[in-house]
Motif scaffolding. Sequence first.
Motif, PDB file in Angstrom:
ATOM      1  N   TRP A  54       0.848  -1.193   0.000  1.00  0.00           N
ATOM      2  CA  TRP A  54       0.000   0.000   0.000  1.00  0.00           C
ATOM      3  C   TRP A  54       0.884   1.243   0.000  1.00  0.00           C
ATOM      4  O   TRP A  54       0.651   2.180  -0.764  1.00  0.00           O
ATOM      5  N   PHE A  55       1.915   1.255   0.832  1.00  0.00           N
ATOM      6  CA  PHE A  55       2.814   2.408   0.885  1.00  0.00           C
ATOM      7  C   PHE A  55       3.653   2.517  -0.390  1.00  0.00           C
ATOM      8  O   PHE A  55       3.925   3.617  -0.871  1.00  0.00           O
ATOM      9  N   GLN A  56       4.036   1.402  -0.969  1.00  0.00           N
ATOM     10  CA  GLN A  56       4.766   1.414  -2.233  1.00  0.00           C
ATOM     11  C   GLN A  56       3.881   1.978  -3.349  1.00  0.00           C
ATOM     12  O   GLN A  56       4.342   2.750  -4.186  1.00  0.00           O
ATOM     13  N   TYR A  57       2.627   1.583  -3.362  1.00  0.00           N
ATOM     14  CA  TYR A  57       1.684   2.089  -4.365  1.00  0.00           C
ATOM     15  C   TYR A  57       1.490   3.593  -4.203  1.00  0.00           C
ATOM     16  O   TYR A  57       1.487   4.334  -5.194  1.00  0.00           O
ATOM     17  N   GLN A  58       1.327   4.049  -2.977  1.00  0.00           N
ATOM     18  CA  GLN A  58       1.157   5.482  -2.722  1.00  0.00           C
ATOM     19  C   GLN A  58       2.361   6.277  -3.188  1.00  0.00           C
ATOM     20  O   GLN A  58       2.228   7.335  -3.799  1.00  0.00           O
ATOM     21  N   LYS A  59       3.564   5.769  -2.922  1.00  0.00           N
ATOM     22  CA  LYS A  59       4.780   6.450  -3.374  1.00  0.00           C
ATOM     23  C   LYS A  59       4.835   6.518  -4.889  1.00  0.00           C
ATOM     24  O   LYS A  59       5.195   7.544  -5.458  1.00  0.00           O
ATOM     25  N   SER A  60       4.485   5.432  -5.560  1.00  0.00           N
ATOM     26  CA  SER A  60       4.552   5.415  -7.021  1.00  0.00           C
ATOM     27  C   SER A  60       3.524   6.361  -7.634  1.00  0.00           C
ATOM     28  O   SER A  60       3.770   6.951  -8.680  1.00  0.00           O
ATOM     29  N   GLN A  61       2.396   6.536  -6.976  1.00  0.00           N
ATOM     30  CA  GLN A  61       1.372   7.447  -7.494  1.00  0.00           C
ATOM     31  C   GLN A  61       1.758   8.902  -7.291  1.00  0.00           C
ATOM     32  O   GLN A  61       1.450   9.764  -8.102  1.00  0.00           O
ATOM     33  N   HIS A  62       2.474   9.207  -6.194  1.00  0.00           N
ATOM     34  CA  HIS A  62       2.917  10.576  -5.952  1.00  0.00           C
ATOM     35  C   HIS A  62       4.037  10.954  -6.921  1.00  0.00           C
ATOM     36  O   HIS A  62       4.137  12.107  -7.334  1.00  0.00           O
ATOM     37  N   LYS A  63       4.876  10.003  -7.288  1.00  0.00           N
ATOM     38  CA  LYS A  63       5.928  10.280  -8.261  1.00  0.00           C
ATOM     39  C   LYS A  63       5.355  10.536  -9.638  1.00  0.00           C
ATOM     40  O   LYS A  63       5.859  11.347 -10.388  1.00  0.00           O
ATOM     41  N   ALA A  64       4.299   9.783  -9.981  1.00  0.00           N
ATOM     42  CA  ALA A  64       3.698   9.892 -11.310  1.00  0.00           C
ATOM     43  C   ALA A  64       2.927  11.215 -11.474  1.00  0.00           C
ATOM     44  O   ALA A  64       2.746  11.692 -12.574  1.00  0.00           O
ATOM     45  N   SER A  65       2.461  11.782 -10.368  1.00  0.00           N
ATOM     46  CA  SER A  65       1.667  13.028 -10.457  1.00  0.00           C
ATOM     47  C   SER A  65       2.495  14.251 -10.692  1.00  0.00           C
ATOM     48  O   SER A  65       3.594  14.396 -10.454  1.00  0.00           O
TER      49      SER A  65
END
Length: 65
Positions: A54-65
């Motif tokens: 979940w935390f890995q997914y959140q990090k990847s989504q913040h980088k993509a934004s």
Amino acid sequence: MEELILYAVLFLLLIGHTLLAGKMYRKVHENPKLTIQEKNDWKLKALIFPGYFWFQYQKSQHKAS
């Protein structure tokens, strides 16, 4: 009595695991930016270790934004 406490703790861990995996599964499924392959990868990860991924997914989504 100790056995009952152990089962209660295991049950709570299982319920927590299930709820977090379901939450992550829902979030990943709603994301229109991900391809089918990426969605399937994240969903599989959610079933294995939902807390960590979940935390890995959140990090990847913040980088993509």
